[in-house]
Every structure is written in structure tokens, then in C-alpha cells.
Enzyme design. Structure first.
Site, PDB file in Angstrom:
ATOM      1  N   THR A 232      -1.382   4.772   3.139  1.00 19.57           N
ATOM      2  CA  THR A 232      -2.119   5.572   2.149  1.00 19.57           C
ATOM      3  C   THR A 232      -2.065   7.065   2.434  1.00 19.57           C
ATOM      4  OG1 THR A 232      -3.573   3.751   1.523  1.00 19.57           O
ATOM      5  CG2 THR A 232      -4.385   5.983   1.117  1.00 19.57           C
TER       6      THR A 232
ATOM      7  N   GLU B 263      -9.917   7.497   2.534  1.00 23.13           N
ATOM      8  CA  GLU B 263      -9.502   6.092   2.478  1.00 23.13           C
ATOM      9  C   GLU B 263     -10.416   5.205   3.310  1.00 23.13           C
ATOM     10  OE1 GLU B 263      -5.718   3.121   3.395  1.00 23.13           O
ATOM     11  OE2 GLU B 263      -6.044   4.896   4.634  1.00 23.13           O
TER      12      GLU B 263
ATOM     13  N   PHE C   1      -9.576   9.564  16.473  1.00 25.18           N
ATOM     14  CA  PHE C   1     -10.637   8.892  17.203  1.00 25.18           C
ATOM     15  C   PHE C   1     -10.237   7.553  17.816  1.00 25.18           C
ATOM     16  CE2 PHE C   1     -12.424  11.561  13.815  1.00 25.18           C
ATOM     17  CZ  PHE C   1     -13.110  12.473  14.606  1.00 25.18           C
TER      18      PHE C   1
ATOM     19  N   SER D  48       0.801  -1.227   0.000  1.00 20.24           N
ATOM     20  CA  SER D  48       0.000   0.000   0.000  1.00 20.24           C
ATOM     21  C   SER D  48       0.831   1.273   0.000  1.00 20.24           C
ATOM     22  CB  SER D  48      -0.935   0.010   1.209  1.00 20.24           C
ATOM     23  OG  SER D  48      -1.889  -1.005   1.109  1.00 20.24           O
TER      24      SER D  48
ATOM     25  N   HIS E  88      -6.809  -9.166   5.273  1.00 15.29           N
ATOM     26  CA  HIS E  88      -5.581  -9.738   5.833  1.00 15.29           C
ATOM     27  C   HIS E  88      -5.888 -10.708   6.976  1.00 15.29           C
ATOM     28  CE1 HIS E  88      -2.462  -7.832   3.562  1.00 15.29           C
ATOM     29  NE2 HIS E  88      -2.800  -6.596   3.904  1.00 15.29           N
TER      30      HIS E  88
END
Length: 524
Positions: free
Chosen positions: A173, A332, A290, A110, A341
């Protein structure tokens, strides 16, 4: 034991009974096709406006099989068979394929892919915001090889910019939009080797606060990387893993606040309640963190503390949209990848459905006349579903057949490799004896691995808005930000817009026909 052929026959009969009555009439399909044809013919009039706004949705790990399965799930959540459902991205008029390989990897990661679709150049796996001249984990190969992103290009053009993710804000990302790092895992200085620190390389969280100091909106997880080591987390006071990680003693939240102009309104929030209480009209800068690490899966989300991706996107657009020069927003859906995964297909697909909801939210708040929206993935996964399942079969259900070898059933969803390889008493686990509809059920895999891997096939690119038609075939992944920049007249593509404007043209159209006619290979 029931014959597999009998099971298939039963499934076929069952599928016939599920066919909606209207679909039995050929007129239904002919009318649908004719309407689609009319819609396609309308696309002959190209949208060559300048893109005031650019929104990029990145579904991490959202390969084509994930898109299809998410479509079915979305429909089934609305009590329909599912296959006929349309995702928001399905409604986009232009679709392309993106070749995802890294410069040194056939099956990519990624980080290298993020550098491609944000910075416009392909790179080595594990590196962000640097060219392929930088070797992973080698700090001394970074200097002079930094590459900038479309977020930087938009900021330099006077636009507002934002980052929204369900992962850590310093994950692969988002980090490629602002950082230059030889290693994607250098989240804070605690994760960096002494040699890299002594050579002057900075961790990614530090770069988030220092490289582009005026990013208007940053939302996601990653609180612990912003605080000194062992600092107690505001939400998980007893969890040692949630504590601060920084060895340099910095409080990056305070640093973020100190960089903001005194006459501007800056807000740091750490929970959903405080986020939704904000008045976007009185917010100039927003930092929302968060979770200590990645945000919770959508299925596990706490409504009091964790905003949904859709809610974050709505707040981001309301803040960014105040800039008359427009904005660039990177969104994203990062935990699609994590679900895969872990072999937890249900988690992954619900993440994809929520991202599609966010796409719809953004579409309702913007116009295709001045907003280019691009939806794509960085890579796929070895995720599949099959087994001749009947129409309307639960996407998480069993296939209507059994194995030729062990005569046991299997779920429609399977992985090529991963943690779902289960052996019980020397044999493949009998899935009919487990709760395969559980949120955390790990679908069976062919090869045992601790973590399931990425896939190497092309991924889809969906586009709508100004210049969306330039995404039209099979492209190298690094082509994507060049299209977005061209549409928005930013970065290296400013000059053609200036010349078009001076000649009285309202858009980047003068070069459009040339671009459309040139073979892709002649452009780069």
C-alpha cells in the site's frame, strides 16, 4: 444431542430478551428515521470548497463484512449489544462502491489496487506505481511505464505529505505512493533477483529515500530493510530475523538524514516514548520505524515501544498541518489484512476498530470545510459471519445452532478458506472444546489453505468534506484519486481551479454540475 431447531428457538427467545426497552416503541425508530432524513436533506447544499487537506484512510482487506463486524465489536467493547453502534466512517455522508479487480486478476492483490487508488490507473497484480504494461518480476518492463501518485501531485503543488501505516513502510500500500516496482516483494536488494539488479531496478526501501526526498512524515515498520545485512536491530538484539537485510551496505537512515536541509529539524525515532516526546511544532521531517518488519497487532502492542495508529495519525497531522498550503496524508490500517490471512478474526477486527479510532482522531483535528477525508479498502476477504445469531451475541461467539451433518456447533465467524480447517479424529473439530475467544484463535474455514485469500466483491468508499459527493455510486477503483485531486486542485486538475479563481469563483464549482451529470463512463 440438542436439536438444532431447539437451539434456534432458544436463541430467538434469548434475542428477544436483549432488545433494549426503547427499541420496543415504534416512536424510537420513526424519530431516528426522521432525523436521518433531515440530515440527508441538508446535503442538498453541496460542499464545493477547495480541499486544502486530503486524508485517505485505507483499511487493507476491510471488506463490508469486516466493517459490519468491527462495528459490532466496537459497540460490545463499550458494553452495548453492538449492532446499533456507529463507526466513525458510518457518520460520513457519502458512500460509494469500488470495483477492485486488477487488470489481470478478478480477485486482486494489494499492490495493483494501491496503484489504482493512489495513481489513478489500474495495474497488474504484484506491481506498484507502474502501468499494466509492466509484467510482475520483469524489471525490463518497468522503464517508461512508471505512473505517479496523488502524494507526488500534492508535493508538486507545495503541500506537505505523509505516510502512516501499521505494516512495513515499504509494503504494497504505501509503496505505490512513491515507488515504481515490477514486484511488490522487492523490499530491499536482498529480495531482488540478480537479473533485476543488473538491469538497474532499485528496491522499494531505496526508492522511499530517493524518489521523493522531502516526504515530511513517514511512520510504520520496516527497520531491517534500511540497514546493511546482519546489522543488529536496536530493539531485538538477539533476533537474527530482525537484523538488517541490505546487500549494498547502505544505511538508508543516514541517507534520509543527509537529504534534509540543514536549517530544518529532522527526527528519526524507533519507539513510542521518543515519538510522544517530540514537539510537533519543532519537527519538519519525521521518520518513525517502530519494528524490523510489520508493526505489532493492536492486541499485542507494547505501550513502551509501539505507538498506536491513532497516536501516529495525531502526530502526523500536527506536523503536516503547519503548512499553509495544506497536506496529503495516507493512513493504512494494514494489519486487518494480515489478521484475516492468518484466520485470526479477533486480531483483524481489533485492527479495524483501532483504524476507526484513528479516523475519529483525524476528524477532531480537521474541518469538513477544508479537508476531504476518504475511507476505503483495497479489497475484501472471504470472511463472513452468520448462523442466525441473536441480538448482542458476542461477535466471536457461537451460532445458536449445530451442523446438520456432524451435529457440532460452529462460531458465527467463518472463512471460505484458510488455515482454520481443522480435522480431529477424522472429523471437524468441535469448537466447544477450544478457546474460540482467544486472540489468536483461527476461525474454521471450508477449504484448507495455509493462508486465507482475498475476496473479489466491491468494497465501500466513505467520504466527507469538499467534493465528497463525487463519490456517489459504483466506481472503478482508479477513479478515487481523480476525485481527491479534483477536490484539492492538484495534479491534472489544476487548470479548472485556476480558471475558477480568475473568474472570481472560490472553488472548483464551475465544473461540478457537469461532472455530476455526466455518466461515469464518459469521464475515463
Amino acid at each position: 444431542m440438542i436439536s438444532p431447531f431447539l437451539l434456534l428457538a432458544i436463541g430467538t427467545c434469548f434475542a428477544s430478551s436483549l432488545v433494549p426497552e426503547k427499541e420496543k416503541d415504534p416512536k424510537y425508530w420513526r424519530d431516528q428515521a426522521q432525523q436521518t432524513l433531515k440530515n440527508a436533506l441538508r446535503l442538498q447544499t453541496l460542499n464545493t470548497n477547495v480541499a486544502k487537506n486530503v486524508i485517505m484512510f485505507l483499511g487493507d482487506g476491510m471488506g463490508v463484512s469486516t466493517v459490519t463486524a468491527a462495528r459490532i465489536l466496537k459497540g460490545q467493547l463499550h458494553h452495548s449489544p453492538g449492532e446499533e453502534t456507529k463507526l466513525e466512517m458510518d457518520k460520513f455522508p457519502y458512500v460509494a462502491l469500488s470495483k477492485t479487480y486488477n487488470t489481470n486478476a478478478q480477485v486482486p492483490d494489494s499492490a495493483g489496487t494501491a496503484t489504482a487508488y493512489l495513481c489513478g490507473v489500474k495495474a497488474n497484480e504484484g506491481t506498484v506505481g507502474v502501468s499494466a504494461a509492466t509484467q510482475r518480476s520483469q524489471c525490463n518492463t518497468t522503464q517508461g511505464n512508471e505512473v505517479t501518485s496523488i502524494l507526488r501531485w500534492a508535493k508538486d503543488a507545495g503541500k506537505s505529505v505523509g505516510i502512516v501505516t501499521t505494516t512495513r513502510v515499504n509494503h504494497a500500500t504505501p509503496s505505490a505512493s512513491y515507488a515504481h516496482s515490477a514486484d511488490r516483494d522487492w523490499y530491499s536488494d536482498n529480495e531482488m533477483p540478480p537479473e533485476a539488479l543488473s538491469q538497474g531496478c532499485k528496491d522499494i526501501a531505496y526508492q522511499l529515500m530517493h524518489n521523493i526526498k522531502d516526504i515530511e512524515v513517514i511512520m510504520g515498520g520496516g527497520r531491517k530493510y534500511m540497514f546493511p545485512k546482519n546489522r543488529t536491530d536496536v530493539e531485538y538484539e538477539l533476533d537474527e530475523k530482525a537484523r538488517g537485510t541490505r546487500l549494498d551496505g547502505l544505511n538508508l537512515i543516514d541517507i534520509w538524514k543527509s537529504f534534509k536541509p540543514k536549517h530544518k529539524h529532522s527526527h528519526y525515532v524507533w519507539n513510542r516514548t521518543d515519538l510522544l516526546a517530540l514537539d510537533p511544532h519543532s519537527v519538519d521531517y519525521l521518520l518513525g520505524l517502530f519494528e524490523p518488519g510489520d508493526m505489532q497487532y493492536e492486541l499485542n502492542r507494547n505501550n513502551a515501544t509501539d505507538p498506536s495508529l491513532s497516536e501516529m495519525v495525531e502526530m502526523a497531522i500536527r506536523i503536516l498541518n503547519k503548512n499553509p498550503k495544506g497536506f496529503f496524508l495516507l493512513v493504512e490500517g494494514g494489519r486487518i489484512d494480515h489478521g484475516h490471512h492468518e484466520g485470526k478474526a479477533k486480531q483483524a477486527l481489533h485492527e479495524a476498530v483501532e483504524m476507526d479510532q484513528a479516523i475519529g482522531q483525524a476528524g477532531a483535528m480537521t474541518s469538513v470545510e477544508d479537508t476531504l477525508t476518504v475511507v476505503t479498502a483495497d479489497h475484501s476477504h472471504v470472511f463472513t459471519f452468520g448462523g442466525y445469531t441473536p441480538r448482542g451475541n458476542s461477535i466471536f461467539g457461537l451460532a445458536p445452532m449445530v451442523s446438520d451433518t456432524d451435529k457440532k456447533p460452529f462460531t458465527a465467524i467463518l472463512y471460505g478458506n484458510g488455515p482454520g480447517y481443522k480435522v480431529v479424529g477424522g472429523e471437524r473439530e468441535n469448537v466447544s472444546m477450544v478457546d474460540y475467544a482467544h486472540n489468536n484463535y483461527q476461525a474454521q474455514s471450508a477449504v484448507p489453505l495455509r493462508h486465507e485469500t482475498h475476496g473479489g466483491e466491491d468494497v465501500a468508499v466513505f467520504a466527507k468534506g469538499p467534493m465528497a459527493h463525487l463519490l456517489h455510486g459504483v466506481h472503478e477503483q482508479n477513479y478515487i484519486p481523480h476525485v481527491m485531486a479534483y477536490a484539492a486542485c492538484i495534479g491534472a486538475n489544476r487548470d479548472h481551479c485556476a480558471s475558477a479563481s480568475s473568474s472570481g469563483s472560490p472553488s472548483p464549482g464551475p465544473l461540478l454540475l457537469l461532472l455530476a451529470l455526466l455518466p461515469l463512463g464518459s469521464l475515463f
